[in-house]
Design an enzyme around this catalytic site. Structure first.
Site, short mmCIF file in Angstrom:
data_model
loop_
_atom_site.label_atom_id
_atom_site.label_comp_id
_atom_site.label_asym_id
_atom_site.label_seq_id
_atom_site.Cartn_x
_atom_site.Cartn_y
_atom_site.Cartn_z
N ARG A 216 7.66 8.27 4.34
CA ARG A 216 6.68 8.55 3.29
C ARG A 216 6.24 7.31 2.52
NH1 ARG A 216 11.35 12.12 0.28
NH2 ARG A 216 12.70 10.41 -0.36
N HIS B 153 10.26 -1.52 1.18
CA HIS B 153 10.30 -0.08 0.88
C HIS B 153 9.44 0.21 -0.34
CE1 HIS B 153 13.75 1.25 3.46
NE2 HIS B 153 13.93 -0.05 3.53
N GLU C 79 11.38 -3.15 -3.14
CA GLU C 79 10.79 -1.84 -3.41
C GLU C 79 9.43 -2.08 -4.04
OE1 GLU C 79 12.05 1.20 -2.78
OE2 GLU C 79 14.17 0.80 -2.34
#
Lengths: 493, 493
Positions: B171, B296, B369
């Site tokens: 996702r 990520h 991230e």
């Protein structure tokens, strides 16, 4: 009906996949002069690497082509139907011996079966094997796979890289079978054989067993005698000779043509083919590139670089020692006598993989032409998979041990600056039978193919052409100059 | 009919692909204790890496699950329908800015379009790019591709290897978009930017932008919130959390579960997944492995190894300097404040890629991230592709320059011997609000998952269990011990 079916099967079993048209023949021809060697450029010569006074196998697709061949060289008919499957007179026990190693080796396997075997090895030998499913995608969309066999506990920086390549020429079925055989020996020995375990700590073995998957499949489905890949040349012809397509600094110059229908068509540009550029790029990412072998058939030769010139490579002495040793080790297994020699002989070839790895990566580059010497030729029966695998494994053991004991073979770069206009000495005859016109001349390439301008001293015909058309000697040996070989000299290329 | 179609499209546009069942919610929860952190193991926490007193986004699939969550932590409803596509309130010009770079970057692209872009780059930038079509084949048969960007004239032995990985969690769409963005910058700058050209002489950039192709496609077709790969677990559940499957020496110990339906299911064994083992094997073949980043989202963090322990890595000082510098450089572009910290915090995680590259390959391992901090979350609109790409490129430029200027960062191996039974210090609280039971304890893993035997000093509950069931403290913390967390301590895992 049953009888009819059996008869059909018998017929099918007697012939390999054959393209349309009548039977095709193989002639045994003696090559005495450079001109004869040049004239063979547009024929399909089954055993390509040959020296002075060589007897070579030449295919003819029609009576017309056969007549032309016989007008150029002294030839005798060897096989009136090259697609007929020869009777297997090999060792009757050898297929069982191969199957005992792994049923995979009891016959020549299709592309998908070879891929499945790599996948299976990946699961079984995960401690020493890295499987890269695709390093290139062929014209028809097939993956060119690679495996790396090494002791993963040793960082790759601390290991040398050895590259073994198989299946560049489609009809040479013994090539991938043998590459898979020696890979299998490394894998099965990785946990049980201290010598192999030691090798895996010192080397990364990068193995590309299936360089030309399209061509290989085509030999099973359509034409057992197919050599090239399956590029659509856009003119009704198919295929580039992958082993004339490598960017070795001399692409397109020797032993190759720009005629798309020819078996040695070098392609539209160096590394034009996905199979060659993908493999070359992949190999280039590895560290400490040390040596490589490209496996072909047939002729039983252990050939060391270079192939584009008769000049010695800077490592000639040690590479000769290595090549001679491989031949002795091969002989020791089944007393089969291979020959160790420089790749270049009467017949120069450029754009080949072993010269690429030598000139561009500095590797000690070899080509091994596997069995046989022309009895079965490309249709070597599956009973030879084990004998060839066994004897080549003998040679490979010597080869690796030699590389261990000689860890400082200097990089194999060319002694001259890389250039596409280098003028090199052509073949120097070594026998009295060779015409004096081939001795000590300076031909940058055959007069029958386009290329850089030639010198008048190349041969009498070239001298005559340049006398009438100075462009051919000063600017470029273009297609007009090639045409003048016929119109001025009366020589058919 | 036309009106109906338009209405349908409007409806489709308002919701991402959603699995069967009612709407799902997102709660904003404050994590104060280790027990609360442990209890979250079986929930889907959107922003996984968090420290003491963190506010995290937790998904609930049903009213029952929401009630359970709220019984464990202090939570407030943040989003009553996580599949609803949020309105894009980003920079209206950013999509045009991205399209001006390449229309490819004007939106999140499907797997096949990303592959096509790699193929296209391979043709355009053949001088500096090597395309490896497949380094692994996913469960559903998709290729995991890789590219290597480097100056091919420099032997690979003479260059360090930097690895950038994207799209491990399905996702996190901004991950592959950003990895492709920075790859594109390297490629376009390779011939025009002297600094980039210099980097390409010093490094091989090995880039794997699409580690989880099955999961990625699944988010377009079936479930926008899918995280894992698509292994068929054989029990009606799908998927392994690829970023808990790496064999970092601590697989299965922290921040992961053995429950197949969980979002952090670590898989049946270390490197059980083709996507992780294939990538790991491929990366391991490269020389001079120096540093890597796994991209990520979301949280805006620059995380340095290790994630499995709060202990400092041996290179903590220099890696902190590097991470802090990346954050400053990112901030300099669009004034977006990322945070630089050690990957381990209140929430330990093992089996992750950055720890694998650190502990097994000695690389300076990072996880970044990307945006945002939870406003859009995974459904970050495409208008953010350019801003994120631009600011991360700013960070990357600092990162590479730092690695150039600091060529001798020591290998990042663990200070203790590799073992799966190492007992490590759990999180040490840094705020008074954290319960004292979480301070200076020694828990090898959460008491809610199976693993090595725990010590009584881990926490009060573990002490009670071991007092009644010594097996849990001497031999193994098996499923019986996990069950006793409820039956003896009354705590719901």
């Amino acid at each position: 009906m049953k009888l009819f079916l059996l008869a059909s099967l018998a017929f099918l079993a007697s012939s390999s996949p054959i393209p349309s048209g009548g039977p095709q023949s193989l002639y045994s021809c003696t090559v005495k002069t450079q001109e004869q060697a040049d004239a063979l450029l547009h024929f399909d010569v089954f055993n390509h690497r040959f020296g002075p006074n060589a007897v070579v196998d030449v295919r003819t697709r029609s009576a017309t082509e056969a007549a032309k061949l016989k007008s150029l060289l002294s030839c005798t008919l060897k096989n009136a139907d090259i697609y007929k499957v020869p009777e297997d007179l090999g060792d009757a026990n050898a297929i069982q011996r191969a199957a005992a190693v792994d049923p995979f080796f009891s016959d020549y396997q299709r592309y998908s079966t070879i891929i499945s075997k790599l996948v299976s090895w990946n699961a079984t030998y995960s401690n020493v094997l890295t499987y890269v499913p695709s390093i290139a995608v062929s014209h028809q969309g097939r993956n060119v796979p690679a495996i790396i066999i090494t002791d993963k506990s040793v960082p790759s920086s601390a290991k040398k890289t050895i590259w073994w390549n198989g299946m560049m020429h489609a009809r040479e079925w013994i090539s991938p079978a043998t590459v898979m055989w020696i890979a299998n020996n490394l894998l099965t020995g990785s946990s049980s054989d201290a010598t192999i375990a030691s090798w895996l700590k010192q080397f990364q073995f990068v193995i590309t067993p299936m360089n030309n998957p399209d061509g290989y499949e085509y030999t099973f489905t359509t034409d057992r005698m197919w050599r090239k890949n399956l590029r659509d040349n856009g003119d009704g012809t198919l295929g580039v000779d992958l082993n004339r397509n490598w960017d070795d600094g001399h692409w397109g110059q020797y032993g190759t043509t720009t005629t798309t229908s020819d078996e040695t068509y070098c392609g539209p540009s160096p590394f034009s083919e996905p199979e060659t550029i993908g493999t070359a790029n992949f190999i280039s990412t590895f560290p400490n590139l040390y040596s490589g072998i490209d496996f072909h058939s047939y002729s039983e030769l252990v050939l060391r670089s270079w192939g584009w010139t008769n000049n010695d490579s800077p490592n000639e002495a040690i590479l000769k020692q290595l090549g001679d040793g491989i031949v002795s080790a091969i002989y020791g297994v089944h007393q089969e006598q291979y020959t160790s020699e420089k790749a270049a002989a009467l017949y120069l070839a450029s754009g080949v993989s072993d010269d690429w790895m030598s000139t561009k990566l500095g590797m000690a580059g070899f080509t091994i032409e596997l069995r046989d010497t022309g009895n079965y030729g490309f249709q070597l029966p599956n009973s030879f998979i084990a004998p060839v695998g066994e004897e080549i494994w003998g040679g490979i053991k010597f080869y690796i041990d030699f590389l261990v004991k000689n860890p400082n073979i200097p990089p194999q770069y060319p002694t001259t600056k890389k250039t596409t206009t280098t003028t090199v000495k052509a073949a120097t005859s070594t026998t009295a039978a060779v015409k004096t016109t081939t001795v000590a001349t300076t031909c940058a390439h055959s007069k029958c193919v386009s290329g850089v301008a030639l010198r008048s001293s190349c041969d009498a015909c070239v001298g005559k052409i340049i006398a009438q058309d100075s462009y051919c000697g000063s600017t470029s040996w273009d297609s007009v100059c090639v045409g003048e070989v016929k119109s001025i000299c009366g020589i058919t290329c």
